[in-house]
Scaffold this motif. Structure first.
Motif, short mmCIF file in Angstrom:
data_model
loop_
_atom_site.label_atom_id
_atom_site.label_comp_id
_atom_site.label_asym_id
_atom_site.label_seq_id
_atom_site.Cartn_x
_atom_site.Cartn_y
_atom_site.Cartn_z
N GLN A 1 -10.44 -2.63 -1.94
CA GLN A 1 -11.74 -1.92 -1.06
C GLN A 1 -12.52 -1.13 -2.48
N ALA A 2 -11.67 -0.29 -3.17
CA ALA A 2 -12.20 0.54 -4.24
C ALA A 2 -13.08 -0.63 -5.21
N ILE B 1 -0.63 2.01 -10.08
CA ILE B 1 0.85 1.63 -9.74
C ILE B 1 1.19 1.99 -8.35
N ALA B 2 1.68 0.99 -7.57
CA ALA B 2 1.86 1.47 -6.24
C ALA B 2 3.26 1.83 -5.85
N GLY B 3 4.24 2.43 -6.77
CA GLY B 3 5.29 2.95 -6.18
C GLY B 3 5.82 4.10 -7.12
N GLU C 1 -3.66 2.83 1.93
CA GLU C 1 -4.95 2.26 1.65
C GLU C 1 -5.84 3.29 1.14
N LYS C 2 -5.94 4.91 2.02
CA LYS C 2 -6.76 5.67 1.35
C LYS C 2 -6.20 5.87 -0.09
N GLY C 3 -4.93 6.25 -0.06
CA GLY C 3 -4.26 6.83 -1.36
C GLY C 3 -4.81 5.83 -2.45
N ALA C 4 -4.47 4.68 -2.42
CA ALA C 4 -4.54 3.51 -3.20
C ALA C 4 -6.07 3.60 -3.59
N PHE C 5 -6.97 3.74 -2.52
CA PHE C 5 -8.46 3.69 -2.83
C PHE C 5 -8.77 4.91 -3.80
N ILE D 1 1.18 -4.22 0.71
CA ILE D 1 -0.04 -4.93 1.46
C ILE D 1 -1.05 -3.82 1.38
N GLU D 2 -0.63 -2.47 2.08
CA GLU D 2 -1.83 -1.76 2.41
C GLU D 2 -2.27 -1.01 0.98
#
Lengths: 339, 339
Positions: free
Chosen positions: B205-206, B251-253, B166-170, B197-198
């Motif tokens: 959130q961002a 991008i998530a991966g 979550e934080k990383g994505a934020f 999901i996370e």
DNA sequence: GTGAAAGCGCTAACAT
DNA sequence: ATGTTAGCGCTTTCAC
């Protein structure tokens, strides 16, 4: 704890003998249809799986093959592993991957363990540190099937799958020459590796063909194949400190190619202004690099497949095999130019 | 063929019983020094190794752990594997790596085999296709120790090691926002993966924090985690065909990040002129990319280590364990800007 | 058609 | 201090 069910469990539950259950499960004709049905249904119900360890002990084979590579985080090897798996699984073999991290000690330890009964055969690519293969030699003499790929042991008589390293190196060097480079250095792994020897040879041949002198100072070895950043950095620095600075580098390995680019970047040596570079690499992201890297690509997936096919043939052969082949696959030069 | 020597061989050669030999080799006090010496010397001479399969059958454990990842040719996983190995080997465990290639079927087949007695425990990172984990569930209920890392199953109660997704994505999204991007798209793996999901949550959130609207059209899923080029290409094309074209993509991966860059390059969409990009990746060559990619890096090696420590603790625990922890490690944003 | 027994290589009671 | 035996889970003669 985790106690999977056994033949005995089934036998007890059904009031049969273990042998009957065993036969029923493997569908022998000498079992009555009713018994068979009962057993199969019960086995299904409790989700019975035969214990592969017991089977291995009995049949003295494990239906698994061991793979020894320097590291999976190497594009060439990860692709080769995919090729290995694709064949192995389709033939009912499991694949156990071990990494040497270019260390002779780890290679030996891994192989000794794998060999001591847990695999039916070995797919080996030697570590950069390895010069003494006597322990492999003795396993081979005692009949353990093995096939070498990429980094082969010359003194062990078995199947070997390699790329046409000489030609690949020749083409890469020729490419630099045609670009106008005159002082081409060669950055390579440890001196005793088969791939190092072959690639050096191709490099020399290209120089010779185009009338360029061979200069031993231009050849830098990395005994650990660039496993450590410092190793590569030292080599590059030494090259750049030469009186007659090279105007190009031909690099003989995947990890080394990438490593060298990083070093050059950190040293603020620009490509192609300050130096030209080309090298062996199977990376699939080279297109994203800037400056772009012209690379020699090996048919890794295919090499893995062929090696595995040959190994399984050795394993399943009824008679000792004395005829061995060395299969040489072609590399391809992937030209990536600026502009 | 390959017939390694056994206790019996030694016993016969030395005129002793197998149990005496066994004891001598394992250095029991109740064996006379002379016998011990004779046995050890002979064993050394014929290079005797105990048969690990026989040992496994006897002790009902194999001193090996199974690892399930999507593919080794993924920087995150190859680093995690190195962490796993580092702990496992130091504790005397062997590591068996299997790849799912993001396929549920292969995952299930691999795990079933590993579980059916050949490993003492499992380190699992789910495939992108996997939504039904009931087969894992049942293994877990029957007492097979397992620890999840990275891609975890929410409905299975055991140790889990994850990054602070979550934080990383934020942070990655925030970085884009601070660069002035207003229409930030999100390219991710399959919708049911825990990491998807996370990371989606952090992205949302961002957006919220900075007052940007969330637009479902901007979220594109790749059910196979970008395993196939077309999958990623389609997703990117769809994004770029939107009325309100995004001006950035988060991008998530790992595989997806690299894949997306390749697609953008092929589609001649320029970074950062046409679009800004940032993504999760543990690649060690990002510094060589041009344009550079600002990335979220996970402590992969450490995650592998921790997961393995916890797994071994589970395996070696004398009593059933009911207290499980979810360990969350911090990611780091690696800013790489042009100029 | 089914069961009893041996054996794959090893260890651990249980003799002696 | 050393030998004998049983058993881990399975298959495979050999009996019946």
């Amino acid at each position: 704890m985790f106690e999977p069910s056994t033949l005995k469990d089934i036998a007890k539950a059904l009031g049969l003998s273990t042998s009957t259950v065993s036969r029923a499960l493997r569908d022998t004709h000498e079992i009555s249809p009713e018994t068979k049905k009962i057993v199969l249904e019960y086995a299904e119900k409790i989700n019975y799986r035969p214990n592969p360890i017991a089977l291995s002990l009995k049949e003295r084979r494990s239906k698994s093959i061991g793979v020894i590579v320097s590291e999976v985080a190497n594009h060439y090897f990860s692709q080769a592993i995919n090729g290995i798996e694709s064949i192995a699984y389709s033939r009912g073999y499991h694949v156990i991957i071990t990494q040497t991290h270019e260390s002779y000690e780890r290679e030996k330890a891994n192989i000794q363990h794998l060999a001591s009964r847990s695999v039916d055969g070995l797919l080996v690519s030697l570590s950069a540190e390895t010069s003494d293969t006597s322990y492999l030699q003795s396993l081979h003499k005692r009949g353990l099937p093995m096939v070498f790929f990429d980094r082969v042991a010359d003194d062990i008589e078995t199947h070997k799958i390699i790329a046409n390293n000489e030609k690949g190196a020749f083409e890469a060097t020729e490419y630099l020459i045609k670009k106008g480079c005159k002082r081409i250095a060669h950055l390579t792994s440890s001196a005793h590796l088969s791939i190092s020897i072959e690639r050096l040879e191709g490099y020399k041949q290209a120089l010779e063909k185009y009338g360029l002198p061979f200069n031993q100072d231009y050849v830098k070895y990395c005994p650990h194949g660039g496993m450590f950043y410092e190793e590569t950095e030292t080599a590059v620095k030494e090259l750049m400190a030469l009186e007659e600075k090279p105007d190009a580098i031909f690099i003989a390995g995947d990890r080394l190619s990438i490593g060298c680019l990083v070093v050059l970047k950190n040293l603020k040596i620009n490509i192609p202004e300050d130096i030209n570079v080309t090298g062996f690499s199977n990376s699939d992201v080279l297109d994203l690099f800037n400056p772009p890297l012209t690379s020699v690509r090996q048919p890794a997936f295919e090499m893995g497949q062929i090696a595995t096919e040959k190994l399984i043939k050795l394993i399943e052969s009824k008679y000792p095999v004395y005829e061995f082949e060395k299969e040489v696959l072609e590399t391809s030069l992937q030209v990536r130019d600026d502009l």
